[in-house]
Enzyme design. Structure first.
Site, mmCIF file in Angstrom:
data_model
loop_
_atom_site.group_PDB
_atom_site.id
_atom_site.type_symbol
_atom_site.label_atom_id
_atom_site.label_comp_id
_atom_site.label_asym_id
_atom_site.label_seq_id
_atom_site.Cartn_x
_atom_site.Cartn_y
_atom_site.Cartn_z
ATOM 1 N N HIS A 145 23.754 -19.697 8.248
ATOM 2 C CA HIS A 145 22.784 -19.458 6.996
ATOM 3 C C HIS A 145 22.233 -18.197 7.180
ATOM 4 O O HIS A 145 21.671 -17.783 8.263
ATOM 5 C CB HIS A 145 21.672 -20.675 7.218
ATOM 6 N N CYS A 147 24.324 -19.009 1.008
ATOM 7 C CA CYS A 147 23.284 -19.148 0.533
ATOM 8 C C CYS A 147 22.749 -18.096 -0.757
ATOM 9 O O CYS A 147 22.254 -17.148 -0.112
ATOM 10 C CB CYS A 147 22.103 -19.429 1.516
ATOM 11 N N HIS A 189 25.339 -22.567 -0.998
ATOM 12 C CA HIS A 189 23.969 -23.024 -1.615
ATOM 13 C C HIS A 189 23.801 -22.445 -2.939
ATOM 14 O O HIS A 189 23.543 -21.256 -2.862
ATOM 15 C CB HIS A 189 22.715 -22.718 -0.620
ATOM 16 N N ASP A 232 19.973 -25.978 -4.140
ATOM 17 C CA ASP A 232 18.812 -25.743 -3.325
ATOM 18 C C ASP A 232 17.524 -25.309 -3.915
ATOM 19 O O ASP A 232 17.535 -24.891 -5.084
ATOM 20 C CB ASP A 232 19.262 -24.480 -2.473
ATOM 21 N N HIS A 233 16.443 -25.938 -3.331
ATOM 22 C CA HIS A 233 15.022 -25.530 -3.885
ATOM 23 C C HIS A 233 14.789 -25.436 -5.365
ATOM 24 O O HIS A 233 14.635 -24.393 -6.098
ATOM 25 C CB HIS A 233 14.662 -24.015 -3.294
ATOM 26 N N TYR A 281 12.205 -29.281 -1.710
ATOM 27 C CA TYR A 281 13.129 -30.323 -2.115
ATOM 28 C C TYR A 281 12.810 -31.525 -2.888
ATOM 29 O O TYR A 281 12.814 -32.790 -2.479
ATOM 30 C CB TYR A 281 13.571 -30.930 -0.716
HETATM 31 C C1 DNO Z 1 15.699 -24.060 3.472
HETATM 32 C C2 DNO Z 1 17.063 -24.115 4.423
HETATM 33 C C3 DNO Z 1 17.265 -23.663 5.645
HETATM 34 C C4 DNO Z 1 18.506 -24.100 6.517
HETATM 35 C C5 DNO Z 1 18.707 -23.262 7.859
HETATM 36 C C6 DNO Z 1 19.982 -23.709 8.357
HETATM 37 O O1 DNO Z 1 15.388 -24.523 2.627
HETATM 38 O O2 DNO Z 1 18.094 -23.476 3.526
HETATM 39 O O3 DNO Z 1 16.115 -24.128 6.522
HETATM 40 O O4 DNO Z 1 18.562 -25.392 6.363
HETATM 41 O O5 DNO Z 1 18.248 -22.160 7.886
HETATM 42 O O6 DNO Z 1 19.787 -23.890 9.769
#
Ligand code: DNO
Length: 400
Positions: free
Chosen positions: A240, A278, A305, A348-349, A365
């Site tokens: 990531h 991501c 992501h 994500d987010h 989340y």
């Molecule tokens: C945050 C996530 C990160 C991710 C880690 C992977 O929202 O995208 O915490 O899970 O960095 O190891």
């Protein structure tokens, strides 16, 4: 892309039954209760996999199989932890889970200064303010020579802020930066930690004298050590990117930009050594051309992501709509659908909206906010698939 969702295990307030109803095909999760550095047993993996499958979904991605600080900073237990890591990988492979997201960020996983920053539409999102972060660094953490990391302009604004921050504001900032965003993703700091600042100082001190080159060497050492296991079990490792993608708190950060990604992919040139694309983390850095990076690295991307950031003129950033911001998720969907329509993808987010705020979800989340984002992304995928002549499947409905 496969529509997946980050689910925090059986204790998650969001249930698999809820996810089945909103078009989720695959689950992204981890054995959250296993202490850092311990082996994930086949039995525990099987138990969770079968639970997920009983809802008609599959365990698509592990996020994360944590790489311990011992491995990251080459501590005395490094080789022991790597052996445990290899065992966990083999057990996951034997149980049919082949995609592993991890990070190589020292101490701090992801960082935000505000977890409920108002959007113009009345919802809230995560926010990163450089001035607030510098205030935390200089006035709360009191890191040695912290001032040297910040520009004169930021230092001036920190001086102004000093007079305005109350003890409660300080407490909240600590909670946002080192407790709430870390507690559920990294075993370094727990939600109930009584002295987070002291613990954090201690963790940071373990990186004194570790340069970017050293951290790169440690990442290469780790990847070289696990690649034979990954080859044997067909394990797709996908790091990531650092979030935010820049140097912070004097720590070396090595997955922040095009040059970094090119470096680690070439350093261990094996298809099992890949990237979690991501789009959110990458788009938080004004230096990153996210679409160009997706084109360049799609063949080594094992997990996506879908998230987009808006960067303000002063460099502060917040989550944008999944249809806006710097990341251009529409173009990314085209690139990744062409590359591999089965690539696991999660939103994500999401925003916190319409009651999410009362449910005590992990920061970023939410349920409704992420569901809204997933709806948007499903629309993008359906449109892009038609453009590309691919078949779009909408699970759970008659008349597909
Ligand atoms: C945050 C996530 C990160 C991710 C880690 C992977 O929202 O995208 O915490 O899970 O960095 O190891």
């Amino acid at each position: 892309m496969e529509r997946t969702w980050r689910w925090f295990g059986k204790k998650d307030k969001i249930t698999l039954e809820m996810l089945r109803q909103i078009g989720v095909e695959g689950i992204v999760t981890a054995l959250h209760d296993v202490p850092l550095g311990d082996v994930w047993t086949r039995e525990a993996i099987r138990d969770l996999r079968e639970y997920i499958e009983s809802y008609g979904m599959r365990w698509s991605v592990v996020e994360s199989l944590p790489v311990t600080e011992e491995i990251k900073r080459a501590g005395l237990l490094r080789d022991k932890h790597i052996e445990a890591y290899k065992e966990s990988l083999a057990n996951l492979g034997a149980e049919g889970v082949h995609t592993i997201c991890y990070n190589f960020m020292p101490v701090l996983d992801w960082a935000r200064t505000d977890l409920s920053h108002p959007n113009p539409n009345g919802t809230t999102n995560l926010y990163f303010s450089h001035v607030q972060f510098a205030y935390f660094d200089i006035c709360i953490l009191k890191r040695k020579d912290a001032e040297k990391s910040w520009s004169a302009d930021i230092l001036k604004q920190v001086e102004e802020l000093k007079g305005k921050m109350t003890a409660e504001d300080d407490r909240r900032l600590v909670e946002n930066i080192i407790v709430k965003t870390q507690g559920f993703v990294s075993g370094n700091i727990r939600e109930d930690e009584q002295k987070p600042v002291e613990l954090f100082r201690h963790l940071l001190s373990q990186y004194d004298g570790i340069s970017k080159e050293q951290l790169r060497a440690n990442m290469k050492y780790f990847l070289e050590a696990i690649m034979p296991t990954c080859d044997k079990w067909d394990m797709n490792m996908c790091v990531h990117p650092d979030d935010p993608p820049m140097q912070i708190l004097g720590l070396p950060r090595i997955v922040t930009c095009d040059e970094d990604i090119e470096w680690f992919l070439k350093a261990v040139d094996n298809k099992h050594n890949g990237l979690t694309f991501c789009a959110g983390s990458l788009s938080a850095g004004a230096h990153n051309d996210v679409v160009a990076m997706a084109r360049k690295y799609s063949s080594r991307t094992h997990f996506v992501h879908m998230r987009s950031c808006h960067v303000f003129e002063n460099g502060d950033f917040t989550e944008a709509s999944h249809l806006g911001g710097r990341a251009d998720l529409i173009e990314l969907a085209r690139i990744f659908e062409k590359e591999n329509p089965k690539l696991p993808m999660r939103v994500d987010h999401g925003m916190t909206m319409l009651g999410d705020e009362e449910r005590g979800y992990n920061a970023g989340y939410s349920f409704l906010g992420r569901m809204f984002a997933l709806g948007q992304v499903q629309g993008i995928l359906a449109t892009v698939d038609r453009e590309l002549g691919l078949e779009y499947q909408q699970p759970g409905f008659y008349g597909e």
